[in-house]
Design a protein around this motif. Structure first.
Motif, mmCIF file in Angstrom:
data_model
loop_
_atom_site.group_PDB
_atom_site.id
_atom_site.type_symbol
_atom_site.label_atom_id
_atom_site.label_comp_id
_atom_site.label_asym_id
_atom_site.label_seq_id
_atom_site.Cartn_x
_atom_site.Cartn_y
_atom_site.Cartn_z
ATOM 1 N N ARG A 298 26.292 -46.705 -34.249
ATOM 2 C CA ARG A 298 26.341 -45.355 -33.690
ATOM 3 C C ARG A 298 25.532 -44.435 -34.586
ATOM 4 N NH1 ARG A 298 30.149 -45.023 -29.680
ATOM 5 N NH2 ARG A 298 31.432 -46.891 -29.492
ATOM 6 N N ALA A 299 24.539 -43.758 -33.998
ATOM 7 C CA ALA A 299 23.560 -43.053 -34.811
ATOM 8 C C ALA A 299 23.655 -41.541 -34.746
ATOM 9 C CB ALA A 299 22.146 -43.490 -34.415
ATOM 10 N N ALA A 300 24.025 -40.972 -33.623
ATOM 11 C CA ALA A 300 24.045 -39.510 -33.480
ATOM 12 C C ALA A 300 24.934 -39.129 -32.305
ATOM 13 C CB ALA A 300 22.632 -38.967 -33.276
ATOM 14 N N ARG A 301 25.337 -37.881 -32.281
ATOM 15 C CA ARG A 301 26.181 -37.372 -31.199
ATOM 16 C C ARG A 301 25.575 -36.088 -30.625
ATOM 17 N NH1 ARG A 301 30.925 -40.253 -31.376
ATOM 18 N NH2 ARG A 301 31.411 -41.243 -33.391
ATOM 19 N N VAL A 302 25.945 -35.794 -29.385
ATOM 20 C CA VAL A 302 25.425 -34.604 -28.723
ATOM 21 C C VAL A 302 26.512 -34.001 -27.838
ATOM 22 C CG1 VAL A 302 24.522 -35.821 -26.691
ATOM 23 C CG2 VAL A 302 23.452 -33.688 -27.423
ATOM 24 N N VAL A 303 26.471 -32.694 -27.685
ATOM 25 C CA VAL A 303 27.402 -31.973 -26.815
ATOM 26 C C VAL A 303 26.593 -31.042 -25.916
ATOM 27 C CG1 VAL A 303 29.256 -30.271 -26.713
ATOM 28 C CG2 VAL A 303 29.316 -32.073 -28.459
ATOM 29 N N PHE A 304 26.921 -31.010 -24.628
ATOM 30 C CA PHE A 304 26.299 -30.076 -23.696
ATOM 31 C C PHE A 304 27.308 -29.754 -22.607
ATOM 32 C CE2 PHE A 304 25.484 -34.291 -22.167
ATOM 33 C CZ PHE A 304 25.586 -34.220 -20.796
ATOM 34 N N HIS A 305 26.994 -28.795 -21.751
ATOM 35 C CA HIS A 305 27.931 -28.364 -20.708
ATOM 36 C C HIS A 305 27.316 -28.514 -19.319
ATOM 37 C CE1 HIS A 305 29.534 -26.385 -24.293
ATOM 38 N NE2 HIS A 305 30.694 -26.366 -23.674
ATOM 39 N N VAL A 306 28.157 -28.853 -18.372
ATOM 40 C CA VAL A 306 27.789 -28.838 -16.964
ATOM 41 C C VAL A 306 28.603 -27.720 -16.313
ATOM 42 C CG1 VAL A 306 27.844 -30.090 -14.769
ATOM 43 C CG2 VAL A 306 27.233 -31.290 -16.885
ATOM 44 N N LYS A 307 27.911 -26.773 -15.689
ATOM 45 C CA LYS A 307 28.597 -25.650 -15.050
ATOM 46 C C LYS A 307 28.139 -25.496 -13.601
ATOM 47 C CE LYS A 307 29.515 -22.995 -19.239
ATOM 48 N NZ LYS A 307 29.547 -21.635 -19.846
ATOM 49 N N ARG A 308 29.034 -24.944 -12.792
ATOM 50 C CA ARG A 308 28.730 -24.700 -11.387
ATOM 51 C C ARG A 308 28.145 -23.302 -11.214
ATOM 52 N NH1 ARG A 308 34.398 -27.440 -9.479
ATOM 53 N NH2 ARG A 308 33.656 -29.603 -9.459
ATOM 54 N N ARG A 309 27.200 -23.219 -10.332
ATOM 55 C CA ARG A 309 26.490 -21.960 -10.109
ATOM 56 C C ARG A 309 27.407 -20.884 -9.530
ATOM 57 N NH1 ARG A 309 22.068 -20.792 -5.465
ATOM 58 N NH2 ARG A 309 21.429 -18.725 -6.149
ATOM 59 N N THR A 310 27.162 -19.647 -9.916
ATOM 60 C CA THR A 310 27.816 -18.492 -9.306
ATOM 61 C C THR A 310 26.737 -17.577 -8.735
ATOM 62 O OG1 THR A 310 27.795 -17.287 -11.405
ATOM 63 C CG2 THR A 310 29.772 -18.557 -10.899
ATOM 64 N N THR A 311 27.114 -16.734 -7.776
ATOM 65 C CA THR A 311 26.193 -15.753 -7.217
ATOM 66 C C THR A 311 26.810 -14.358 -7.332
ATOM 67 O OG1 THR A 311 27.052 -15.880 -4.953
ATOM 68 C CG2 THR A 311 25.332 -17.454 -5.569
ATOM 69 N N LEU A 312 25.947 -13.371 -7.459
ATOM 70 C CA LEU A 312 26.405 -11.996 -7.641
ATOM 71 C C LEU A 312 25.479 -11.056 -6.885
ATOM 72 C CD1 LEU A 312 28.373 -10.120 -9.298
ATOM 73 C CD2 LEU A 312 26.587 -10.034 -11.039
ATOM 74 N N SER A 313 26.031 -10.335 -5.932
ATOM 75 C CA SER A 313 25.230 -9.337 -5.222
ATOM 76 C C SER A 313 25.424 -7.982 -5.893
ATOM 77 C CB SER A 313 25.646 -9.259 -3.749
ATOM 78 O OG SER A 313 26.984 -8.810 -3.625
ATOM 79 N N ALA A 314 24.435 -7.118 -5.773
ATOM 80 C CA ALA A 314 24.516 -5.789 -6.378
ATOM 81 C C ALA A 314 23.723 -4.812 -5.536
ATOM 82 C CB ALA A 314 23.971 -5.815 -7.810
ATOM 83 N N ALA A 315 24.384 -3.772 -5.057
ATOM 84 C CA ALA A 315 23.742 -2.755 -4.228
ATOM 85 C C ALA A 315 23.857 -1.398 -4.899
ATOM 86 C CB ALA A 315 24.384 -2.705 -2.847
ATOM 87 N N LEU A 316 22.733 -0.684 -4.972
ATOM 88 C CA LEU A 316 22.727 0.665 -5.543
ATOM 89 C C LEU A 316 23.237 1.678 -4.530
ATOM 90 C CD1 LEU A 316 19.361 0.942 -7.501
ATOM 91 C CD2 LEU A 316 21.649 1.253 -8.426
ATOM 92 N N PRO A 317 23.742 2.805 -5.001
ATOM 93 C CA PRO A 317 24.151 3.867 -4.072
ATOM 94 C C PRO A 317 22.948 4.360 -3.287
ATOM 95 C CG PRO A 317 24.103 4.669 -6.336
ATOM 96 C CD PRO A 317 23.969 3.180 -6.410
ATOM 97 N N ASP A 318 23.213 4.871 -2.090
ATOM 98 C CA ASP A 318 22.129 5.308 -1.202
ATOM 99 C C ASP A 318 21.745 6.769 -1.396
ATOM 100 O OD1 ASP A 318 24.269 6.629 -0.192
ATOM 101 O OD2 ASP A 318 24.338 5.572 1.720
ATOM 102 N N GLY A 319 22.215 7.376 -2.467
ATOM 103 C CA GLY A 319 21.864 8.766 -2.724
ATOM 104 C C GLY A 319 22.885 9.750 -2.217
ATOM 105 N N ARG A 320 23.963 9.274 -1.590
ATOM 106 C CA ARG A 320 24.997 10.153 -1.053
ATOM 107 C C ARG A 320 26.323 9.989 -1.808
ATOM 108 N NH1 ARG A 320 22.499 8.167 3.636
ATOM 109 N NH2 ARG A 320 24.204 6.673 3.949
ATOM 110 N N GLY A 321 26.218 9.601 -3.091
ATOM 111 C CA GLY A 321 27.413 9.484 -3.918
ATOM 112 C C GLY A 321 28.124 8.160 -3.804
ATOM 113 N N GLY A 322 27.442 7.138 -3.219
ATOM 114 C CA GLY A 322 28.057 5.826 -3.083
ATOM 115 C C GLY A 322 28.204 5.128 -4.431
ATOM 116 N N SER A 323 28.921 4.022 -4.432
ATOM 117 C CA SER A 323 29.162 3.282 -5.664
ATOM 118 C C SER A 323 28.176 2.126 -5.815
ATOM 119 C CB SER A 323 30.591 2.734 -5.667
ATOM 120 O OG SER A 323 30.752 1.807 -4.607
#
Length: 214
Positions: free
Chosen positions: A116-141
């Motif tokens: 046994r010569a060397a060891r390694v660690v890594f991660h497998v992760k599942r994708r996430t998605t994130l939407s983001a909308a700016l206010p339309d100029g009328r005080g929206g969030s």
């Protein structure tokens, strides 16, 4: 795990690793990605592993991977152009256990003796998605929805997660607010002028995601 074959190319990046000597000089082991992010489709995402420093006495080597759920995968390594350089690769998809994967490099000498010569660690992760909308100029969030990849495919609303709002100020991103996603994965921040960015930092099994509001 669907595939585990020798790699054709290598793009070695920094990653977590622990080396152990196999001969006079230690062999080092690096993955091409410290985190593999898998998506909805079954097509795999490759991670390439590169071993350096193998002496002339090394005749072969394999990487033994162990998944978070105990699944074991054997990756064959092949010698590539360059003294003492070997590499192999494995493909991951949404059917593989997410989380921390560990690997042990096993080398063989001319007599067939294994070490046994060397060891390694890594991660497998599942994708996430994130939407983001700016206010339309009328005080929206500033609002949107966070979703994560489901166990059986498709993206599902991700509730109870911290989402952070950043504003570009003084040449850097500055944290200005934090919100928690609701039952349907929704979040909202009060309206702010300027260049904004929404971030989700991820978990041990779900990948982080960043969205800059246009």
């Amino acid at each position: 795990m669907r595939f585990a074959v020798p790699a054709l190319t290598v793009a070695a990046l920094a990653a977590s690793l622990v080396s152990a000597p196999a001969s006079a000089a230690p062999i080092t082991l690096e993955p091409s990605a410290s985190t593999v992010v898998v998506g909805e489709r079954g097509r795999g995402v490759w991670n390439t592993f590169t071993a350096r420093g193998a002496g002339a006495s090394v005749q072969g080597m394999d990487l033994e991977l162990v998944a978070p759920d105990g699944e074991k995968v054997l990756v064959d390594f092949v010698w590539r152009a360059g003294p003492g350089v070997w590499n192999g690769a494995a493909s991951f998809n949404r059917f593989d256990a997410p989380g921390k994967w560990r690997g042990t490099l096993v080398v063989r000498d001319k007599a067939g003796k294994e070490k046994r010569a060397a060891r390694v660690v890594f991660h497998v992760k599942r994708r996430t998605t994130l939407s983001a909308a700016l206010p339309d100029g009328r005080g929206g969030s500033v609002s949107g929805v966070l979703r994560r990849l489901g166990e059986t495919g498709g993206f599902r609303p991700y509730a109870g997660q911290k989402v952070r709002l950043y504003k570009w100020t003084g040449g850097a991103w500055k944290l200005v607010a934090t919100a928690t996603t609701g039952a349907k994965g929704k979040y909202a921040f009060s309206a702010r002028p300027g260049k904004l960015q929404v971030r989700y930092s991820g978990t041990a099994v779900n990948a982080p995601v960043t969205r800059t509001a246009p």
